[in-house]
Design a protein around this motif. Structure first.
Motif, PDB file in Angstrom:
ATOM      1  N   UNK A 104      14.558  -2.185  -0.781  1.00  0.00           N
ATOM      2  CA  UNK A 104      14.854  -2.501   0.619  1.00  0.00           C
ATOM      3  C   UNK A 104      16.189  -3.223   0.760  1.00  0.00           C
ATOM      4  N   UNK A 105      16.906  -3.400  -0.356  1.00  0.00           N
ATOM      5  CA  UNK A 105      18.222  -4.025  -0.299  1.00  0.00           C
ATOM      6  C   UNK A 105      18.204  -5.529  -0.228  1.00  0.00           C
ATOM      7  N   UNK A 106      17.104  -6.139  -0.647  1.00  0.00           N
ATOM      8  CA  UNK A 106      16.981  -7.588  -0.582  1.00  0.00           C
ATOM      9  C   UNK A 106      17.313  -8.232  -1.933  1.00  0.00           C
ATOM     10  N   UNK A 107      17.324  -9.551  -1.930  1.00  0.00           N
ATOM     11  CA  UNK A 107      17.619 -10.314  -3.122  1.00  0.00           C
ATOM     12  C   UNK A 107      16.314 -10.831  -3.741  1.00  0.00           C
ATOM     13  N   UNK A 108      16.203 -10.680  -5.055  1.00  0.00           N
ATOM     14  CA  UNK A 108      15.011 -11.120  -5.781  1.00  0.00           C
ATOM     15  C   UNK A 108      15.409 -12.195  -6.781  1.00  0.00           C
ATOM     16  N   UNK A 109      14.688 -13.315  -6.778  1.00  0.00           N
ATOM     17  CA  UNK A 109      14.967 -14.420  -7.699  1.00  0.00           C
ATOM     18  C   UNK A 109      13.905 -14.478  -8.797  1.00  0.00           C
ATOM     19  N   UNK A 110      14.371 -14.542 -10.040  1.00  0.00           N
ATOM     20  CA  UNK A 110      13.476 -14.570 -11.202  1.00  0.00           C
ATOM     21  C   UNK A 110      13.890 -15.714 -12.117  1.00  0.00           C
ATOM     22  N   UNK A 111      12.904 -16.412 -12.675  1.00  0.00           N
ATOM     23  CA  UNK A 111      13.145 -17.432 -13.696  1.00  0.00           C
ATOM     24  C   UNK A 111      12.642 -16.876 -15.025  1.00  0.00           C
ATOM     25  N   UNK A 112      13.522 -16.310 -15.849  1.00  0.00           N
ATOM     26  CA  UNK A 112      13.078 -15.621 -17.070  1.00  0.00           C
ATOM     27  C   UNK A 112      12.368 -16.510 -18.089  1.00  0.00           C
TER      28      UNK A 112
END
Length: 228
Positions: A104-112
Protein backbone atom coordinates in the motif's frame (compact mmCIF):
# COMPACT_ATOMS: atom_id res chain seq x y z
CA UNK A 1 -7.82 16.58 14.05
CA UNK A 2 -8.13 12.79 13.98
CA UNK A 3 -7.76 10.57 17.05
CA UNK A 4 -4.35 9.45 15.76
CA UNK A 5 -3.38 13.09 15.26
CA UNK A 6 -4.37 13.98 18.83
CA UNK A 7 -2.44 10.98 20.16
CA UNK A 8 0.67 11.89 18.19
CA UNK A 9 0.50 15.54 19.22
CA UNK A 10 0.20 14.50 22.88
CA UNK A 11 2.93 11.85 22.78
CA UNK A 12 5.27 14.19 20.93
CA UNK A 13 4.70 16.88 23.55
CA UNK A 14 5.30 14.51 26.45
CA UNK A 15 8.43 12.96 25.00
CA UNK A 16 9.92 16.34 24.11
CA UNK A 17 9.30 17.45 27.69
CA UNK A 18 11.09 14.52 29.32
CA UNK A 19 13.71 14.09 26.58
CA UNK A 20 16.02 16.24 24.50
CA UNK A 21 15.14 14.76 21.13
CA UNK A 22 17.66 15.20 18.32
CA UNK A 23 15.47 14.32 15.35
CA UNK A 24 17.18 16.43 12.67
CA UNK A 25 18.06 13.40 10.54
CA UNK A 26 14.43 12.29 10.29
CA UNK A 27 14.16 14.79 7.45
CA UNK A 28 16.16 12.29 5.38
CA UNK A 29 13.32 9.77 5.50
CA UNK A 30 11.15 9.86 2.32
CA UNK A 31 7.69 11.37 2.58
CA UNK A 32 6.01 8.60 0.57
CA UNK A 33 6.51 5.20 -0.98
CA UNK A 34 7.05 1.76 0.62
CA UNK A 35 9.95 1.62 3.05
CA UNK A 36 11.23 -0.75 5.73
CA UNK A 37 12.76 1.08 8.68
CA UNK A 38 15.12 -1.18 10.63
CA UNK A 39 16.47 0.03 13.95
CA UNK A 40 17.83 -0.96 17.31
CA UNK A 41 15.47 -1.33 20.26
CA UNK A 42 16.61 0.26 23.53
CA UNK A 43 13.49 0.65 25.66
CA UNK A 44 9.90 1.87 25.76
CA UNK A 45 10.81 5.31 24.39
CA UNK A 46 11.86 4.17 20.88
CA UNK A 47 8.48 3.51 19.31
CA UNK A 48 6.53 6.49 20.74
CA UNK A 49 9.25 8.97 19.75
CA UNK A 50 9.73 7.55 16.25
CA UNK A 51 6.02 7.14 15.47
CA UNK A 52 5.01 10.55 16.78
CA UNK A 53 7.96 12.47 15.32
CA UNK A 54 7.52 11.10 11.80
CA UNK A 55 4.00 12.44 11.49
CA UNK A 56 2.15 13.29 9.32
CA UNK A 57 3.58 10.23 7.62
CA UNK A 58 2.04 7.07 9.04
CA UNK A 59 4.45 4.45 10.31
CA UNK A 60 3.19 0.92 10.97
CA UNK A 61 5.32 -1.00 13.46
CA UNK A 62 5.67 -4.69 14.17
CA UNK A 63 5.06 -4.94 17.92
CA UNK A 64 5.26 -7.96 20.21
CA UNK A 65 1.90 -9.66 20.71
CA UNK A 66 2.15 -9.40 24.51
CA UNK A 67 1.84 -5.62 24.32
CA UNK A 68 -1.92 -6.01 23.90
CA UNK A 69 -2.08 -7.70 27.32
CA UNK A 70 -1.86 -4.16 28.68
CA UNK A 71 -5.14 -2.47 27.72
CA UNK A 72 -3.66 1.06 27.65
CA UNK A 73 -0.66 0.07 25.54
CA UNK A 74 -2.85 -2.09 23.34
CA UNK A 75 -5.15 0.85 22.66
CA UNK A 76 -2.19 3.12 21.92
CA UNK A 77 -0.57 0.75 19.44
CA UNK A 78 -3.93 -0.07 17.88
CA UNK A 79 -4.41 3.67 17.29
CA UNK A 80 -1.08 3.57 15.44
CA UNK A 81 -2.38 0.51 13.50
CA UNK A 82 0.61 -1.53 14.70
CA UNK A 83 0.86 -5.19 13.74
CA UNK A 84 1.08 -7.70 16.62
CA UNK A 85 3.71 -10.37 16.08
CA UNK A 86 4.31 -13.59 17.99
CA UNK A 87 8.02 -13.79 18.68
CA UNK A 88 9.93 -17.03 18.38
CA UNK A 89 7.70 -18.51 15.67
CA UNK A 90 6.88 -18.04 12.02
CA UNK A 91 3.93 -15.67 12.39
CA UNK A 92 2.47 -15.78 8.90
CA UNK A 93 -0.46 -13.50 9.75
CA UNK A 94 1.97 -10.76 10.82
CA UNK A 95 4.01 -11.41 7.66
CA UNK A 96 0.95 -11.02 5.42
CA UNK A 97 -0.13 -7.84 7.21
CA UNK A 98 3.37 -6.37 6.94
CA UNK A 99 3.47 -7.22 3.23
CA UNK A 100 0.08 -5.55 2.74
CA UNK A 101 1.33 -2.38 4.44
CA UNK A 102 4.31 -2.19 2.09
CA UNK A 103 2.21 -2.94 -0.99
CA UNK A 104 0.00 0.00 0.00
CA UNK A 105 3.07 2.25 -0.13
CA UNK A 106 3.36 2.75 3.61
CA UNK A 107 6.32 2.69 5.96
CA UNK A 108 6.98 -0.36 8.15
CA UNK A 109 9.18 -0.23 11.27
CA UNK A 110 11.01 -3.36 12.44
CA UNK A 111 13.38 -3.96 15.37
CA UNK A 112 15.51 -6.90 14.14
CA UNK A 113 16.92 -7.59 17.63
CA UNK A 114 13.46 -8.84 18.56
CA UNK A 115 13.57 -7.46 22.10
CA UNK A 116 14.74 -4.45 24.08
CA UNK A 117 18.38 -4.24 25.02
CA UNK A 118 17.77 -1.92 27.96
CA UNK A 119 21.40 -0.88 27.82
CA UNK A 120 21.41 0.50 24.29
CA UNK A 121 24.12 -2.01 23.33
CA UNK A 122 23.28 -3.66 20.01
CA UNK A 123 22.25 -7.33 20.16
CA UNK A 124 22.35 -9.97 17.45
CA UNK A 125 19.74 -9.45 14.76
CA UNK A 126 17.12 -12.03 13.81
CA UNK A 127 16.63 -13.01 10.13
CA UNK A 128 12.83 -12.63 10.01
CA UNK A 129 13.04 -9.31 8.15
CA UNK A 130 14.91 -10.84 5.19
CA UNK A 131 11.99 -12.77 3.59
CA UNK A 132 9.78 -9.69 3.99
CA UNK A 133 12.34 -7.43 2.31
CA UNK A 134 12.79 -9.90 -0.55
CA UNK A 135 9.09 -10.59 -1.07
CA UNK A 136 8.09 -6.92 -0.97
CA UNK A 137 11.10 -5.54 -2.83
CA UNK A 138 10.82 -2.47 -0.60
CA UNK A 139 13.87 -0.34 0.17
CA UNK A 140 15.42 -0.70 3.61
CA UNK A 141 16.52 2.30 5.65
CA UNK A 142 18.59 1.81 8.84
CA UNK A 143 17.95 4.05 11.83
CA UNK A 144 19.65 4.08 15.23
CA UNK A 145 18.82 5.55 18.62
CA UNK A 146 21.03 6.19 21.63
CA UNK A 147 20.75 7.95 24.96
CA UNK A 148 17.42 6.47 26.05
CA UNK A 149 19.17 3.86 28.21
CA UNK A 150 19.77 6.58 30.83
CA UNK A 151 16.10 7.53 31.13
CA UNK A 152 15.31 6.14 34.59
CA UNK A 153 18.46 7.57 36.15
CA UNK A 154 17.76 10.93 34.55
CA UNK A 155 14.11 11.07 35.53
CA UNK A 156 14.98 10.32 39.15
CA UNK A 157 17.33 13.29 39.05
CA UNK A 158 14.67 15.41 37.32
CA UNK A 159 16.89 15.67 34.25
CA UNK A 160 15.84 15.42 30.62
CA UNK A 161 17.17 12.43 28.69
CA UNK A 162 19.16 13.00 25.49
CA UNK A 163 17.56 10.93 22.73
CA UNK A 164 19.50 10.95 19.47
CA UNK A 165 18.21 9.55 16.17
CA UNK A 166 20.55 8.78 13.30
CA UNK A 167 19.46 7.79 9.77
CA UNK A 168 21.63 5.77 7.39
CA UNK A 169 21.78 5.00 3.69
CA UNK A 170 18.84 3.34 1.90
CA UNK A 171 19.39 0.04 0.12
CA UNK A 172 17.67 -3.03 -1.23
CA UNK A 173 18.71 -6.64 -0.80
CA UNK A 174 20.21 -8.18 -3.90
CA UNK A 175 18.02 -11.07 -4.98
CA UNK A 176 18.51 -13.26 -8.07
CA UNK A 177 15.12 -14.98 -7.88
CA UNK A 178 16.40 -17.99 -5.96
CA UNK A 179 15.28 -18.18 -2.34
CA UNK A 180 18.30 -17.55 -0.09
CA UNK A 181 19.57 -20.38 2.07
CA UNK A 182 19.65 -20.15 5.86
CA UNK A 183 23.32 -19.21 5.69
CA UNK A 184 22.60 -16.50 3.11
CA UNK A 185 19.75 -15.11 5.23
CA UNK A 186 22.13 -14.98 8.17
CA UNK A 187 24.71 -13.07 6.13
CA UNK A 188 22.05 -10.65 4.84
CA UNK A 189 20.91 -10.04 8.41
CA UNK A 190 24.47 -9.33 9.54
CA UNK A 191 24.98 -6.87 6.70
CA UNK A 192 21.79 -5.02 7.64
CA UNK A 193 22.77 -4.96 11.32
CA UNK A 194 26.21 -3.57 10.55
CA UNK A 195 24.49 -0.67 8.78
CA UNK A 196 22.67 0.08 12.05
CA UNK A 197 25.86 -0.37 14.06
CA UNK A 198 27.73 2.12 11.89
CA UNK A 199 25.24 4.82 12.97
CA UNK A 200 25.94 4.24 16.66
CA UNK A 201 28.85 5.49 18.75
CA UNK A 202 31.43 2.67 19.22
CA UNK A 203 30.38 1.90 22.80
CA UNK A 204 26.88 0.96 21.62
CA UNK A 205 27.75 -1.37 18.74
CA UNK A 206 27.81 -4.52 20.87
CA UNK A 207 27.56 -7.72 18.81
CA UNK A 208 28.56 -5.73 15.72
CA UNK A 209 31.39 -3.78 17.37
CA UNK A 210 34.02 -4.59 14.76
CA UNK A 211 32.93 -2.71 11.65
CA UNK A 212 35.91 -4.18 9.79
CA UNK A 213 33.92 -7.41 9.63
CA UNK A 214 31.05 -5.70 7.81
CA UNK A 215 30.38 -6.73 4.22
CA UNK A 216 27.98 -5.38 1.60
CA UNK A 217 27.72 -8.36 -0.73
CA UNK A 218 23.90 -8.43 -0.58
CA UNK A 219 23.25 -4.68 -0.35
CA UNK A 220 22.39 -2.41 -3.28
CA UNK A 221 22.56 1.21 -2.12
CA UNK A 222 20.00 3.68 -3.48
CA UNK A 223 21.26 7.19 -2.74
CA UNK A 224 19.37 9.76 -4.74
CA UNK A 225 16.61 7.35 -5.79
CA UNK A 226 14.21 7.84 -2.88
CA UNK A 227 11.86 10.82 -3.00
CA UNK A 228 11.94 13.11 0.02
Amino acid sequence: MTVAGIVNFTIRGITRTICQVDDMELSRIPSHGPLILVGNHVNFLDAPILLSHLQPRQVVALVKYETWNNPALGLLFSTWKSIPIRRGEADMNAFREALRVLKEGKMLAIAPEGTRSGTGILQQGQPGMVPLAIKSGAPILPVAYFGAEGFWKNIRGLNRTPFTIRVGRPFRLKYDGVLPTRDERSKMTAEIMYQIAALLPPAYRGYYANLENATQDYLEFLEGSLTL
